[in-house]
Design a protein around this motif. Sequence first.
Motif, PDB file in Angstrom:
ATOM      1  N   ALA A  17      38.235   8.101  73.845  1.00  0.00           N
ATOM      2  CA  ALA A  17      38.513   6.664  73.909  1.00  0.00           C
ATOM      3  C   ALA A  17      40.002   6.374  74.029  1.00  0.00           C
ATOM      4  O   ALA A  17      40.397   5.313  74.521  1.00  0.00           O
ATOM      5  N   ARG A  18      40.835   7.322  73.594  1.00  0.00           N
ATOM      6  CA  ARG A  18      42.282   7.112  73.630  1.00  0.00           C
ATOM      7  C   ARG A  18      42.930   7.618  74.913  1.00  0.00           C
ATOM      8  O   ARG A  18      44.122   7.393  75.129  1.00  0.00           O
ATOM      9  N   LEU A  19      42.162   8.312  75.721  1.00  0.00           N
ATOM     10  CA  LEU A  19      42.701   8.889  76.944  1.00  0.00           C
ATOM     11  C   LEU A  19      42.389   8.001  78.147  1.00  0.00           C
ATOM     12  O   LEU A  19      41.347   7.356  78.213  1.00  0.00           O
ATOM     13  N   PRO A  29      45.062   8.118  63.167  1.00  0.00           N
ATOM     14  CA  PRO A  29      44.074   9.184  63.340  1.00  0.00           C
ATOM     15  C   PRO A  29      42.894   9.006  62.393  1.00  0.00           C
ATOM     16  O   PRO A  29      43.006   8.329  61.359  1.00  0.00           O
ATOM     17  N   LYS A  30      41.797   9.621  62.753  1.00  0.00           N
ATOM     18  CA  LYS A  30      40.604   9.594  61.912  1.00  0.00           C
ATOM     19  C   LYS A  30      40.149  11.028  61.634  1.00  0.00           C
ATOM     20  O   LYS A  30      40.318  11.915  62.471  1.00  0.00           O
ATOM     21  N   LYS A  31      39.598  11.193  60.445  1.00  0.00           N
ATOM     22  CA  LYS A  31      39.034  12.491  60.078  1.00  0.00           C
ATOM     23  C   LYS A  31      37.518  12.396  60.123  1.00  0.00           C
ATOM     24  O   LYS A  31      36.939  11.386  59.716  1.00  0.00           O
ATOM     25  N   GLY A  58      43.051  20.859  79.641  1.00  0.00           N
ATOM     26  CA  GLY A  58      41.874  20.909  78.784  1.00  0.00           C
ATOM     27  C   GLY A  58      42.314  21.123  77.348  1.00  0.00           C
ATOM     28  O   GLY A  58      43.073  22.053  77.069  1.00  0.00           O
ATOM     29  N   LEU A  59      41.881  20.258  76.439  1.00  0.00           N
ATOM     30  CA  LEU A  59      42.251  20.349  75.024  1.00  0.00           C
ATOM     31  C   LEU A  59      41.112  20.968  74.228  1.00  0.00           C
ATOM     32  O   LEU A  59      39.997  20.444  74.229  1.00  0.00           O
ATOM     33  N   ILE A  60      41.392  22.053  73.537  1.00  0.00           N
ATOM     34  CA  ILE A  60      40.433  22.608  72.582  1.00  0.00           C
ATOM     35  C   ILE A  60      40.930  22.240  71.186  1.00  0.00           C
ATOM     36  O   ILE A  60      41.924  22.779  70.698  1.00  0.00           O
ATOM     37  N   GLY A  61      40.259  21.294  70.581  1.00  0.00           N
ATOM     38  CA  GLY A  61      40.664  20.783  69.278  1.00  0.00           C
ATOM     39  C   GLY A  61      41.034  19.319  69.371  1.00  0.00           C
ATOM     40  O   GLY A  61      41.942  18.947  70.115  1.00  0.00           O
ATOM     41  N   CYS A  62      40.310  18.471  68.636  1.00  0.00           N
ATOM     42  CA  CYS A  62      40.567  17.026  68.637  1.00  0.00           C
ATOM     43  C   CYS A  62      40.852  16.519  67.228  1.00  0.00           C
ATOM     44  O   CYS A  62      40.508  15.391  66.874  1.00  0.00           O
ATOM     45  N   GLY A  63      41.470  17.364  66.426  1.00  0.00           N
ATOM     46  CA  GLY A  63      41.765  16.998  65.044  1.00  0.00           C
ATOM     47  C   GLY A  63      43.049  16.212  64.905  1.00  0.00           C
ATOM     48  O   GLY A  63      43.512  15.559  65.851  1.00  0.00           O
ATOM     49  N   GLU A  64      43.655  16.296  63.733  1.00  0.00           N
ATOM     50  CA  GLU A  64      44.792  15.450  63.413  1.00  0.00           C
ATOM     51  C   GLU A  64      45.976  15.690  64.337  1.00  0.00           C
ATOM     52  O   GLU A  64      46.598  14.738  64.838  1.00  0.00           O
ATOM     53  N   VAL A  65      46.329  16.955  64.578  1.00  0.00           N
ATOM     54  CA  VAL A  65      47.503  17.223  65.422  1.00  0.00           C
ATOM     55  C   VAL A  65      47.273  16.750  66.853  1.00  0.00           C
ATOM     56  O   VAL A  65      48.200  16.293  67.528  1.00  0.00           O
ATOM     57  N   ALA A  66      46.031  16.824  67.317  1.00  0.00           N
ATOM     58  CA  ALA A  66      45.727  16.305  68.653  1.00  0.00           C
ATOM     59  C   ALA A  66      45.881  14.790  68.688  1.00  0.00           C
ATOM     60  O   ALA A  66      46.493  14.230  69.607  1.00  0.00           O
ATOM     61  N   ALA A 112      34.774  13.371  66.760  1.00  0.00           N
ATOM     62  CA  ALA A 112      36.191  13.571  67.091  1.00  0.00           C
ATOM     63  C   ALA A 112      36.408  13.510  68.597  1.00  0.00           C
ATOM     64  O   ALA A 112      37.401  12.948  69.072  1.00  0.00           O
ATOM     65  N   MET A 113      35.495  14.084  69.361  1.00  0.00           N
ATOM     66  CA  MET A 113      35.620  14.018  70.811  1.00  0.00           C
ATOM     67  C   MET A 113      35.490  12.584  71.317  1.00  0.00           C
ATOM     68  O   MET A 113      36.224  12.159  72.217  1.00  0.00           O
ATOM     69  N   GLU A 114      34.557  11.844  70.745  1.00  0.00           N
ATOM     70  CA  GLU A 114      34.383  10.452  71.150  1.00  0.00           C
ATOM     71  C   GLU A 114      35.647   9.645  70.855  1.00  0.00           C
ATOM     72  O   GLU A 114      36.096   8.835  71.680  1.00  0.00           O
TER      73      GLU A 114
END
Length: 372
Positions: free
Chosen positions: A52-54, A174-176, A11-19, A46-48
């Motif tokens: 989409a990449r997983l 990545p997208k912000k 489970g990932l908490i955080g979908c920002g740049e490093v993720a 960010a979650m969407e």
Amino acid sequence: MASPTTRVNVGLIGCGEVAQVVHIPTLSYMSDWFRVTYICDVSAAAMEQSAARLHGSVKSTRDPSELCASPDVDIVMVINSDEYHAAHAILALQNGKHVFVEKPLALSKRDVLAIADAESKSKGSVMVGYMRRYAAPFEDAVNEIGGMDKILYARVRDIIGPNSTFVSQSATFPKKFTDFAPEDIADKDARAQEIVATALAEDCGNVPVTADSTFMWRMLGSLGSHDLSVMREALGMPEKVIGSSLGFPFWNVLFKYPNFTVSYESGIDNIPRFDAHIEVYSMTKSVRVEYETPFVKGLPVTLHVVENANGALKESTIRKSYEDPYTLELKVLWSMVVEGKRPKTTVQDSLQDLDIFAMAMKHFYGTTNATS
């Protein structure tokens, strides 16, 4: 390591740049080891993007407690903003989950000790993401350094250009996102102010809270924790600080060990290069580990040894592996979860970073610099 027979649900908490740039791509490459089953972020966009990449079906939620309670999650990776590391790590531990937390584990001793307490009451274990310490050449360098007759001097350097230079060339695209609710922004800001005020008062002996001291504490926790955790694994803990100049865009600290001094120098400028290394000197040998940007996969970490070989200059460059430190780190994480092996980057280990940060802050802000 052969392909594993057990796949760990993440489970990932955080979908920002490093993720987006590091963890999701690496976890996807390691699909025999890991499967991302749940993601969490305050940004729906960010979650969407991350979902989409997983590969496969991935659940998403704004609520970290929902992710941490899910039976579909074996380990929670806390890779969001520093202000939430402690709260979300503790939440995962309270749900009996293993936890991976990106460095810094937390920005105050109070919060690190709270995580340690939660870990002691949980069946889960915690690993802190100091990926540079898992680079294969670094572990070899520690052995080389241990074989030196007498260390005379060492240098730790991390002077880099803008991260955006490397991220934009990482082929991860990545997208912000900015779809943050006002209350989420306010909560993050309030947490940041409270954590820094607590750390500067309790951990640093009442260093005044200013824009400059706040920046330096946060910068030591982010960029500095890479370098100073490498320093302490290779050389141990320093006794004290004998010189310091803290400020932006460059800062440096002189750490005193029993028989030698370490110069730590760091900064951020607009030159598109990545100059990060640790180099240790004896009378007849120097050992240097040189890091490339972690955002471009496949760039090797190299070990350089220069020595006197019976009066001749001998220079060796060793590239033990092209496997990147993030991949090596995640293999250790898998071993922690599946095989119960304790990693070297533990909660207790991370406390030493805060001691080193405090040494530097006390030295600089304990002088007339505090009021200048």
